[in-house]
Design a protein around this motif. Structure first.
Motif, mmCIF file in Angstrom:
data_model
loop_
_atom_site.group_PDB
_atom_site.id
_atom_site.type_symbol
_atom_site.label_atom_id
_atom_site.label_comp_id
_atom_site.label_asym_id
_atom_site.label_seq_id
_atom_site.Cartn_x
_atom_site.Cartn_y
_atom_site.Cartn_z
ATOM 1 N N THR A 35 7.864 -17.788 -18.258
ATOM 2 C CA THR A 35 7.701 -18.659 -19.415
ATOM 3 C C THR A 35 6.219 -18.906 -19.682
ATOM 4 O O THR A 35 5.420 -19.074 -18.763
ATOM 5 C CB THR A 35 8.440 -19.985 -19.192
ATOM 6 O OG1 THR A 35 9.856 -19.735 -19.244
ATOM 7 C CG2 THR A 35 8.087 -21.008 -20.253
ATOM 8 N N ASP A 73 11.403 -16.884 -19.464
ATOM 9 C CA ASP A 73 10.908 -16.090 -20.597
ATOM 10 C C ASP A 73 10.911 -16.855 -21.912
ATOM 11 O O ASP A 73 11.133 -16.284 -22.984
ATOM 12 C CB ASP A 73 11.710 -14.795 -20.740
ATOM 13 C CG ASP A 73 11.588 -13.903 -19.515
ATOM 14 O OD1 ASP A 73 10.480 -13.798 -18.976
ATOM 15 O OD2 ASP A 73 12.621 -13.342 -19.080
ATOM 16 N N ASN A 74 10.687 -18.147 -21.856
ATOM 17 C CA ASN A 74 10.492 -18.926 -23.066
ATOM 18 C C ASN A 74 9.024 -18.898 -23.474
ATOM 19 O O ASN A 74 8.137 -18.666 -22.647
ATOM 20 C CB ASN A 74 10.928 -20.380 -22.849
ATOM 21 C CG ASN A 74 12.416 -20.509 -22.629
ATOM 22 O OD1 ASN A 74 13.198 -20.466 -23.565
ATOM 23 N ND2 ASN A 74 12.816 -20.656 -21.368
ATOM 24 N N ASP A 116 17.135 -19.653 -21.947
ATOM 25 C CA ASP A 116 16.210 -18.534 -21.771
ATOM 26 C C ASP A 116 15.779 -17.948 -23.113
ATOM 27 O O ASP A 116 16.522 -18.001 -24.104
ATOM 28 C CB ASP A 116 16.886 -17.417 -20.960
ATOM 29 C CG ASP A 116 17.376 -17.883 -19.599
ATOM 30 O OD1 ASP A 116 16.777 -18.813 -19.032
ATOM 31 O OD2 ASP A 116 18.382 -17.309 -19.109
ATOM 32 N N ARG A 117 14.577 -17.383 -23.123
ATOM 33 C CA ARG A 117 14.072 -16.537 -24.210
ATOM 34 C C ARG A 117 13.994 -17.257 -25.556
ATOM 35 O O ARG A 117 14.161 -16.660 -26.616
ATOM 36 C CB ARG A 117 14.906 -15.254 -24.343
ATOM 37 C CG ARG A 117 14.903 -14.384 -23.089
ATOM 38 C CD ARG A 117 15.830 -13.188 -23.260
ATOM 39 N NE ARG A 117 17.194 -13.618 -23.585
ATOM 40 C CZ ARG A 117 18.078 -14.032 -22.666
ATOM 41 N NH1 ARG A 117 17.762 -14.053 -21.384
ATOM 42 N NH2 ARG A 117 19.275 -14.418 -23.038
ATOM 43 N N ASN A 118 13.729 -18.530 -25.532
ATOM 44 C CA ASN A 118 13.521 -19.274 -26.771
ATOM 45 C C ASN A 118 12.048 -19.265 -27.158
ATOM 46 O O ASN A 118 11.165 -19.178 -26.299
ATOM 47 C CB ASN A 118 13.980 -20.724 -26.600
ATOM 48 C CG ASN A 118 15.451 -20.831 -26.293
ATOM 49 O OD1 ASN A 118 16.296 -20.634 -27.154
ATOM 50 N ND2 ASN A 118 15.771 -21.138 -25.037
ATOM 51 N N THR A 119 11.792 -19.381 -28.466
ATOM 52 C CA THR A 119 10.424 -19.496 -28.975
ATOM 53 C C THR A 119 10.259 -20.830 -29.678
ATOM 54 O O THR A 119 11.048 -21.173 -30.571
ATOM 55 C CB THR A 119 10.095 -18.361 -29.951
ATOM 56 O OG1 THR A 119 10.171 -17.113 -29.250
ATOM 57 C CG2 THR A 119 8.705 -18.531 -30.535
ATOM 58 N N ASP A 142 20.090 -20.250 -25.634
ATOM 59 C CA ASP A 142 19.271 -19.058 -25.416
ATOM 60 C C ASP A 142 18.896 -18.393 -26.738
ATOM 61 O O ASP A 142 19.655 -18.450 -27.723
ATOM 62 C CB ASP A 142 20.029 -18.025 -24.580
ATOM 63 C CG ASP A 142 20.484 -18.559 -23.232
ATOM 64 O OD1 ASP A 142 19.800 -19.432 -22.682
ATOM 65 O OD2 ASP A 142 21.539 -18.082 -22.740
ATOM 66 N N ASP A 143 17.730 -17.741 -26.746
ATOM 67 C CA ASP A 143 17.325 -16.837 -27.826
ATOM 68 C C ASP A 143 17.214 -17.525 -29.174
ATOM 69 O O ASP A 143 17.523 -16.942 -30.223
ATOM 70 C CB ASP A 143 18.299 -15.652 -27.924
ATOM 71 C CG ASP A 143 18.374 -14.863 -26.637
ATOM 72 O OD1 ASP A 143 17.353 -14.282 -26.245
ATOM 73 O OD2 ASP A 143 19.455 -14.849 -26.006
#
Length: 260
Positions: free
Chosen positions: A39, A56-57, A85-88, A110-111
């Motif tokens: 992250t 992985d944010n 996970d994987r948020n922006t 997520d995402d």
């Protein structure tokens, strides 16, 4: 790879950072914060706990994450924010923790993409693969399904539900549940929709006072009378109610057209 922390950043000893986490200049990571592997925390971000963040944010810059809920009923009880996970999260996004009487947890799945100035209030539940455009706002206790798009400046009223795959158009204000797959568009400006009975009750107004205010509202908005005729009716009702007198005085003192 161990976490990379900029020399100007502050990371509390009670925080836990996973492998490959990066913390940018002048950011602050508070106690009871867990950040998953990979992250990225950009510059000038603040992350307060209790908050759990997956892997992985990306928090681009100036984000305020995990702060206390903006709710007067909040009394400092332990509540949480949980992010998947994987948020922006783009610039100036704010996401608040839950409240003790609202379930205690705010969740983001997520995402998701949360663009600049998005606000997610206390006790909200956001699904997966959503896009919230600039300045979109969720009030407290809102539930958002998967693949939902909120266009810029959209606002969702507290306790509303937005079903999966729904699309909320730019500037639309939603004050009811939106079924899955449905599009919602802005439709003109706000109009009066009754009195704030619940708020008056919370402030100690008794049933008689509220009934008088409702009669005044009906005279002004429901009767179909002209403003002059409605004002005359209010003058009659004002003889028995200080509140109606105050309402009438407000109308008489106005310089802009009355919203009707």
């Amino acid at each position: 790879m161990s976490a990379q922390i900029h020399p100007s950043a502050v990371v509390d000893t009670g925080a836990t950072l996973g492998t490959g986490v990066r913390v940018g200049a002048f950011s602050y990571i508070g106690p009871d914060v867990e950040i998953g592997d990979g992250t990225e925390i950009g510059p000038h971000c603040v992350i307060q706990g209790p908050t759990r963040i997956g892997r992985d944010n990306r928090f681009i810059a100036q984000c305020a994450i995990g702060g206390e809920p903006q709710d007067k009923k909040f009394g400092g009880e332990r509540t949480e924010l949980v992010i998947g996970d994987r948020n922006t999260f783009r610039e100036f996004v704010t996401v608040n923790r839950g409240t003790g009487n609202g379930g205690g947890v705010t969740t983001v799945g997520d995402d998701n993409w949360l663009l600049a100035y998005v606000h997610v209030a206390h006790d909200c539940r956001v699904g997966n693969q959503c896009v919230f455009s600039n300045n979109a706002t969720l009030a407290g206790h809102v539930e958002v399904g998967d693949h939902v798009i909120l266009s810029g400046f959209a606002g969702i009223h507290q306790f509303c539900r937005i079903g999966a795959h729904a699309f909320i158009g730019m500037g639309a204000f939603v004050n009811g549940d939106v079924p899955p797959f449905v599009m919602v568009a802005q439709d003109g400006y706000g109009r009066p929709r009754g009195i704030n009975s619940e708020g008056l009750k919370r402030r100690g107004f008794d049933a008689e006072r509220i009934a008088a205010i409702k009669r005044a509202y009906r005279a002004l908005y429901v009767s179909g009378a002209t403003l002059d005729d409605a004002r005359a009716k209010l003058a009659e009702l004002a003889g028995d109610s200080d509140d109606v007198r105050a309402l009438l005085a407000f109308i008489d003192a106005g310089e802009r057209p009355l919203l009707r």
